[in-house]
Every structure is written in structure tokens, then in C-alpha cells.
Scaffold this motif. Structure first.
Motif, PDB file in Angstrom:
ATOM      1  N   SER A  61       0.797  -1.235   0.000  1.00  0.00           N
ATOM      2  CA  SER A  61       0.000   0.000   0.000  1.00  0.00           C
ATOM      3  C   SER A  61       0.825   1.279   0.000  1.00  0.00           C
ATOM      4  O   SER A  61       0.413   2.299  -0.562  1.00  0.00           O
ATOM      5  CB  SER A  61      -0.941   0.008   1.208  1.00  0.00           C
ATOM      6  N   THR A  87      -3.095  -6.926   0.820  1.00  0.00           N
ATOM      7  CA  THR A  87      -3.115  -5.715   1.617  1.00  0.00           C
ATOM      8  C   THR A  87      -3.795  -5.875   2.971  1.00  0.00           C
ATOM      9  O   THR A  87      -4.684  -6.709   3.129  1.00  0.00           O
ATOM     10  CB  THR A  87      -3.824  -4.587   0.829  1.00  0.00           C
ATOM     11  N   ASP A  91      -6.270   1.358   3.082  1.00  0.00           N
ATOM     12  CA  ASP A  91      -5.987   1.949   1.779  1.00  0.00           C
ATOM     13  C   ASP A  91      -6.969   3.066   1.459  1.00  0.00           C
ATOM     14  O   ASP A  91      -8.183   2.910   1.642  1.00  0.00           O
ATOM     15  CB  ASP A  91      -6.096   0.883   0.679  1.00  0.00           C
ATOM     16  N   THR A  95      -6.182   5.877  -3.880  1.00  0.00           N
ATOM     17  CA  THR A  95      -5.093   4.962  -4.244  1.00  0.00           C
ATOM     18  C   THR A  95      -5.637   3.734  -4.970  1.00  0.00           C
ATOM     19  O   THR A  95      -5.100   3.313  -6.000  1.00  0.00           O
ATOM     20  CB  THR A  95      -4.314   4.529  -3.000  1.00  0.00           C
ATOM     21  N   ALA A 134     -12.549   0.684   1.827  1.00  0.00           N
ATOM     22  CA  ALA A 134     -11.571   0.134   0.884  1.00  0.00           C
ATOM     23  C   ALA A 134     -12.044  -1.191   0.307  1.00  0.00           C
ATOM     24  O   ALA A 134     -11.952  -1.430  -0.905  1.00  0.00           O
ATOM     25  CB  ALA A 134     -10.225  -0.038   1.585  1.00  0.00           C
TER      26      ALA A 134
END
Length: 243
Positions: A61, A87, A91, A95, A134
Motif C-alpha cells: 500500500s 493488503t 488503503d 489509491t 476500501a
């Protein structure tokens, strides 16, 4: 790992500070080496030449822009494997949107739910809020898991949750969110392998192994909540626990 294994590339550092991190030396102590975009592209191409099923970017990330530059180089030289974004789910949406159409598989952790526990154990009080949004964005991009004719993942979202000692309520809240706001059909990897690591000696309440009963109760929750795609590895583990 070649011959259809996952081609994992670990990135030093992390945007979280989990006290129980099982790769603590890499994520928080800086183990690793600095390489160029070109060298990272070479690593990806070498993994592909070894027969890896995908390029698995682990804890990426905080290195997204650098990774995108390396991927551009590697793809121009013939890289055509699925890209896995592995991940902790802390986040930003902005992104993740940069990764749309590039990442094929999101392998997303959802660690804890309560802000006080997120602050204490992850170093990020807003972790669960960020992770919820996210993971919704990841699901929007790639949907549920799709396998090829060999049973290998081609595209989609896999959500992992590590069951923590004494925190079954956290597991229930996370699983309820996934069912209600993502899908009961999502591929769920419920992990029962927690063991003390990192800095947990300073946190006696989690400085122990997960018990068999705790993991069995978590698996019962997944059934009660109606999850249809629970990782078969862990179902096999349950059969061993019940012997």
C-alpha cells in the motif's frame, strides 16, 4: 515459488503498526533491500519465467506509485500474469482507483473492528472505517472470485480475517459487515493460525495461542451467517480439530 505457486514480492515497511505482526522484521524493522523500478520489473519477469501463477504484491500500500512504474516496464516486456494486491486494507479510495484495471485479485485483510482495539493493536484508530470503504471499492472493481480451468484464481476479491484470542465479538462484527455490505458469496479466508509474534509480550491478553474452541466458534459463526465460499483449507483444519 514457481510451477504455479504464487510469486510473492514482500515490500519492506507498512502503513500499519500491528503489534502482533508475523513478519515484524520486514514490516516494522526495515528488513529488505532498496531496488530500482527496473530491478523490480526484472523480479516480476523472473517469477513469471519460473512458472508462478501470479505476481503477489505483499504489503504494497505504501509503494503503489513505485509498483505502477515497475509494472509498466514489466508489462511492456511481456508480463501477462494476474496481479495480486495483498493488503491490510488500510488503503485510500484514491489509491485503489489508481489500481483499477491493473490489479486482478485483491487479497484483503480485515483485522479488527472497534476503534479502541484498532488504536491499541494496529496503531490506527480509524482502521475499520478505512477498511470498510476500501474493501467495498475492491469488490466494486473485481467482484467475486473467478477461477480458471485449473482452479487458479484469475480475478476477484478474497477477504481474510485472522481470528484473535479473546476477540470473537470482533470477528462477529466483521463477518456481519462482509455478509451485509459485501456478499455472503465472497471468498472468505478465516485464519486460525494466530501465534504470538512482534511485540505481543507487552500485551499479555494476546500473548497466547488461539484455542481450538475459539476457532471452532468462529467457524460456527460463518455457517450461521450463511457464507458459501469459506476457504477449504480451514474447513479441513476444522475436521482435524473435531477428531
Amino acid at each position: 515459488m514457481g510451477e504455479q505457486g504464487s510469486g510473492a514480492i514482500f515490500f519492506s515497511g507498512c502503513n500499519l503498526a500491528c503489534v502482533f505482526c508475523q513478519t515484524y522484521e520486514i514490516s516494522q524493522e526495515g528488513a529488505g533491500q532498496e531496488i530500482s523500478y527496473e530491478k523490480l520489473a526484472e523480479v516480476m519477469l523472473e517469477l513469471a519465467s519460473q512458472g508462478c501463477a501470479n505476481i503477489n504484491l505483499v504489503t504494497p500500500s505504501h509503494q503503489v506509485l513505485q509498483i505502477l512504474k515497475a509494472l509498466k516496464i514489466a508489462c511492456e516486456k511481456g508480463l501477462a500474469l494476474p496481479i495480486v494486491f495483498n493488503t491490510g486494507s488500510y488503503d485510500k479510495i484514491e489509491t485503489l482507483k489508481l489500481l483499477e484495471g491493473i490489479v486482478d485479485i485483491y487479497l484483503a485483510d480485515f483485522k479488527l473492528w472497534s476503534p479502541d482495539l484498532c488504536a491499541k493493536y494496529l496503531g490506527a484508530k480509524d482502521y475499520a472505517k478505512v477498511a470498510r470503504e476500501a474493501i467495498k471499492e475492491m469488490y466494486r472493481q473485481v467482484g467475486e472470485l473467478v477461477l480458471d480451468e485449473k482452479g487458479l484464481a484469475k480475478r476477484g476479491l478474497i477477504i481474510r480475517h485472522l481470528v484473535m484470542p479473546g476477540m470473537l465479538e470482533e470477528t462477529e462484527k466483521i463477518l456481519s459487515f462482509i455478509r451485509d455490505e459485501i456478499s455472503a458469496n465472497v471468498h472468505l479466508n478465516l485464519m486460525g493460525h494466530y501465534h504470538p509474534a512482534g511485540r505481543v509480550e507487552k500485551f499479555p491478553e494476546i500473548n497466547r495461542l488461539l484455542t481450538k474452541d475459539e476457532f471452532k466458534r468462529a467457524l460456527t459463526l460463518t455457517r450461521r451467517l450463511g457464507f458459501k465460499n469459506l476457504d477449504k483449507t480451514h474447513l479441513s483444519l476444522l475436521s482435524l480439530l473435531l477428531r
